[in-house]
Design an enzyme around this catalytic site. Structure first.
Site, PDB file in Angstrom:
ATOM      1  N   ASP A  71      -2.196   2.405   4.080  1.00 48.55           N
ATOM      2  CA  ASP A  71      -2.677   3.542   4.885  1.00 48.55           C
ATOM      3  C   ASP A  71      -1.784   4.769   4.829  1.00 48.55           C
ATOM      4  OD1 ASP A  71      -0.572   2.931   6.667  1.00 48.55           O
ATOM      5  OD2 ASP A  71      -1.808   3.476   8.389  1.00 48.55           O
ATOM      6  N   GLU A  72      -0.923   4.830   3.820  1.00 49.64           N
ATOM      7  CA  GLU A  72       0.086   5.888   3.807  1.00 49.64           C
ATOM      8  C   GLU A  72       0.318   6.417   2.393  1.00 49.64           C
ATOM      9  OE1 GLU A  72       3.723   4.208   5.258  1.00 49.64           O
ATOM     10  OE2 GLU A  72       4.818   6.078   4.932  1.00 49.64           O
TER      11      GLU A  72
ATOM     12  N   ASP B 103      -0.801   9.445   7.031  1.00 47.92           N
ATOM     13  CA  ASP B 103      -0.778   8.057   7.512  1.00 47.92           C
ATOM     14  C   ASP B 103      -1.966   7.869   8.463  1.00 47.92           C
ATOM     15  OD1 ASP B 103       1.700   5.729   8.102  1.00 47.92           O
ATOM     16  OD2 ASP B 103      -0.091   5.783   9.358  1.00 47.92           O
TER      17      ASP B 103
HETATM   18  P1  TTP Z   1       1.245   1.581  10.302  1.00 49.82           P
HETATM   19  O1  TTP Z   1       0.809   2.841   9.638  1.00 49.82           O
HETATM   20  O2  TTP Z   1       2.705   1.372  10.520  1.00 49.82           O
HETATM   21  O3  TTP Z   1       0.572   1.456  11.733  1.00 49.82           O
HETATM   22  P2  TTP Z   1      -0.891   1.850  12.209  1.00 49.82           P
HETATM   23  O4  TTP Z   1      -1.652   2.562  11.137  1.00 49.82           O
HETATM   24  O5  TTP Z   1      -1.556   0.643  12.757  1.00 49.82           O
HETATM   25  O6  TTP Z   1      -0.614   2.814  13.427  1.00 49.82           O
HETATM   26  P3  TTP Z   1      -0.037   4.309  13.387  1.00 49.82           P
HETATM   27  O7  TTP Z   1       0.195   4.665  11.960  1.00 49.82           O
HETATM   28  O8  TTP Z   1      -1.090   5.161  14.045  1.00 49.82           O
HETATM   29  O9  TTP Z   1       1.212   4.243  14.193  1.00 49.82           O
HETATM   30  O10 TTP Z   1       0.723   0.335   9.482  1.00 49.82           O
HETATM   31  C1  TTP Z   1      -0.535   0.340   8.822  1.00 49.82           C
HETATM   32  C2  TTP Z   1      -1.192  -1.020   8.923  1.00 49.82           C
HETATM   33  O11 TTP Z   1      -0.345  -2.025   8.369  1.00 49.82           O
HETATM   34  C3  TTP Z   1      -1.454  -1.448  10.361  1.00 49.82           C
HETATM   35  O12 TTP Z   1      -2.705  -0.959  10.847  1.00 49.82           O
HETATM   36  C4  TTP Z   1      -1.403  -2.942  10.265  1.00 49.82           C
HETATM   37  C5  TTP Z   1      -0.453  -3.236   9.121  1.00 49.82           C
HETATM   38  N1  TTP Z   1       0.855  -3.660   9.643  1.00 49.82           N
HETATM   39  C6  TTP Z   1       1.092  -5.012   9.865  1.00 49.82           C
HETATM   40  O13 TTP Z   1       0.219  -5.837   9.586  1.00 49.82           O
HETATM   41  N2  TTP Z   1       2.294  -5.395  10.378  1.00 49.82           N
HETATM   42  C7  TTP Z   1       3.278  -4.505  10.724  1.00 49.82           C
HETATM   43  O14 TTP Z   1       4.356  -4.897  11.214  1.00 49.82           O
HETATM   44  C8  TTP Z   1       3.028  -3.097  10.505  1.00 49.82           C
HETATM   45  C9  TTP Z   1       4.073  -2.084  10.874  1.00 49.82           C
HETATM   46  C10 TTP Z   1       1.801  -2.734   9.967  1.00 49.82           C
HETATM   47 MG    MG Z   2      -0.785   4.108  10.096  1.00 41.32          MG
END
Ligand code: TTP
Ligand code: MG
Length: 350
Positions: free
Chosen positions: A113-114, A9
Site C-alpha cells: 500500500d505504499e 500510503d
Molecule cells: P500500513 O500502511 O502501515 O497501515 P495501514 O494502511 O493499515 O494504516 P495507515 O497507513 O492509514 O496508518 O500497512 C499497510 C497494510 O499492511 C495494513 O493495512 C495491514 C498490513 N500490516 C500488517 O499486516 N501488519 C503490520 O504490522 C503492519 C504495520 C501492516
Molecule cells: Mg497504509
C-alpha cells in the site's frame, strides 16, 4: 535540478478494503487479523480502521488485547488475495504518474500500500501538489479508497509528511519548510528511531527532534554506532536515497496462500512443485535464465521470512530449480513448527 519526491500510503489499507466490500461496516471499528476467539485467540492485529484506533487498537497488537479494548469491534480474517489484487490495481494507477527513469521520472513500490514517485521532472511544488490531488482522486474514483500523500525534497521528508497528514491527507513540505516541520516532532516520528533507541535518548532528556539536533555526530555515533550517523543526518532532513525504479522485469515469481494454514507436507510440496513448473514455463517462454532463487514463507499470523540461494552461474535448468527451491522450502519446514499460510517462489532473472 531540485528533487521533488512524492510518497503515497493507503489509509487503514486491509480494513478499508473490507469496509469497501461490506458497506454496512462503514465507520464502525474494524479489526483485520487473527481470530480473537472471544479474547482467547492468539496472533496479532494486521490493521484497524481509524474508529477502532480510538480504542487503542493498532497493527501488531495481540488480538486478545484488541478484543479486550473493544469487544464490539468487527473482527475479520486477513483476505490476502483480495488485498493483493487491489494493491496491483492501485500501483498500476500510481505508476502512470511518473515517466520511467530514462525520461526523468521513476517509481518505487515499497509494500502493498505504499510507493514513492520521483516527480522532479515537474519542476515545481505547485505542480506536484496538483498531480498528487489528481492521483488521490483517481484512486478514489476507480477503487473507492482513500490515500494520504506527502511531498518533500527527499524520500525521508515525503514519508514523514504522509505520516503527519493521515488519514486522507496531502502535505507538502518545501525545502525551506523542512526545518520548522521537523523541529516540533517527537524523536519516534523519525524513521529509524524505534522504542529502544528512543528510550536511550529520553534518558538523557531528548524527546523532540529539535533536541536531537543538539547532539553531535560523534555523540550519536558513540551511542548507536553507525546508525547514529544516519540519525544525525535524518534529524536534519538529509536523505540522498534515490527512488529506485524497477523499470525492467528483474524477477518472475508466484505465490500461493493456502485455504487453511497448514503443516501438511504433501499439500505444501505438491503446490510448490506446480508453482515451480509454472514459473519455469514462463522463464522459457521469455527466454530468461535465473541465478538467484528466493523462497518466501509466511507463517500463521503475518510473520514472513525469505531464504535465497545464488548459483555460481545462470541457468534455465528445471532440475536445478526444483532441487534448490525445495531445499530452501525444506529449511523453513524444519526451522519452525508453525502452520504455514503462504509460500512463494521468485527468480531473479538475467
Ligand atoms: P500500513 O500502511 O502501515 O497501515 P495501514 O494502511 O493499515 O494504516 P495507515 O497507513 O492509514 O496508518 O500497512 C499497510 C497494510 O499492511 C495494513 O493495512 C495491514 C498490513 N500490516 C500488517 O499486516 N501488519 C503490520 O504490522 C503492519 C504495520 C501492516
Ligand atoms: Mg497504509
Amino acid at each position: 535540478m531540485q528533487r521533488i519526491i512524492l510518497h503515497i500510503d493507503m489509509d487503514y489499507f486491509f480494513a478499508q478494503i473490507e469496509e469497501q466490500e461490506n458497506p454496512q461496516f462503514k465507520g464502525k471499528p474494524i479489526v483485520v487479523g487473527a481470530d480473537p476467539k472471544e479474547g482467547k485467540g492468539r496472533g496479532v492485529v494486521s490493521t484497524a480502521s481509524y474508529s477502532a484506533r480510538k480504542y487503542g487498537i493498532h497493527s501488531a497488537l495481540p488480538i486478545s488485547k484488541a478484543y479486550q479494548l473493544c469487544p464490539q469491534a468487527i473482527f475479520l480474517p486477513v483476505n490476502m488475495e483480495l488485498y493483493q489484487k487491489v494493491s496491483e490495481k492501485i500501483m498500476e494507477i500510481v505508476k502512470k504518474y511518473s515517466p520511467p527513469p530514462k525520461f526523468g521520472g521513476g517509481w518505487e513500490i515499497v509494500s502493498l500500500d505504499e510507493a514513492f514517485l520521483d516527480v522532479s521532472f515537474l519542476g515545481s511544488y505547485e505542480k506536484a501538489k496538483n498531480l498528487a490531488t489528481k492521483l488521490k482522486n483517481e484512486i478514489l474514483e476507480k477503487e473507492k479508497l482513500t490515500a494520504t500523500v506527502g511531498i518533500g525534497p527527499n524520500k525521508l521528508i515525503a514519508k514523514m509528511a504522509t505520516n503527519q497528514a493521515k488519514p486522507n491527507g496531502l502535505l507538502l513540505i518545501k525545502p525551506n519548510q523542512v526545518k520548522s516541520f521537523l523541529e516540533p516532532l517527537d524523536i519516534e516520528d523519525l524513521p529509524g528511531i524505534g522504542p529502544k533507541t528512543a528510550e536511550k535518548l529520553r534518558e538523557i532528556g531528548i524527546n523532540k527532534i529539535k533536541e536531537l539536533q543538539r547532539l553531535s555526530r560523534e555523540k550519536l555515533k558513540e551511542m548507536f554506532g553507525k546508525v547514529g550517523e544516519t540519525i544525525y543526518e535524518r534529524a536534519r532532513g538529509i536523505d540522498e536515497e534515490p527512488v529506485s525504479s524497477e523499470e525492467i522485469i528483474k524477477s518472475i515469481g508466484k505465490q500461493i496462500t493456502f485455504e487453511k494454514d497448514t503443516r501438511d507436507s504433501e499439500i505444501i510440496f505438491e503446490n510448490f512443485e506446480q508453482m515451480i513448473n509454472e514459473i519455469h514455463q514462463e522463464l522459457l517462454k521469455n527466454k530468461f535464465s535465473f541465478r538467484t532463487i528466493t523462497v518466501v514463507c509466511r507463517y500463521q499470523g503475518f510473520e514472513t521470512h525469505t531464504k535465497s540461494k545464488t548459483l555460481k552461474e545462470a541457468t534455465q535448468d528445471l532440475g536445478v530449480l526444483k532441487k534448490e527451491a525445495k531445499k530452501l522450502l525444506l529449511k523453513f519446514f524444519l526451522e519452525s513448527k508453525k502452520p504455514i499460510r503462504l509460500i512463494g517462489l521468485r527468480l531473479k532473472i538475467c
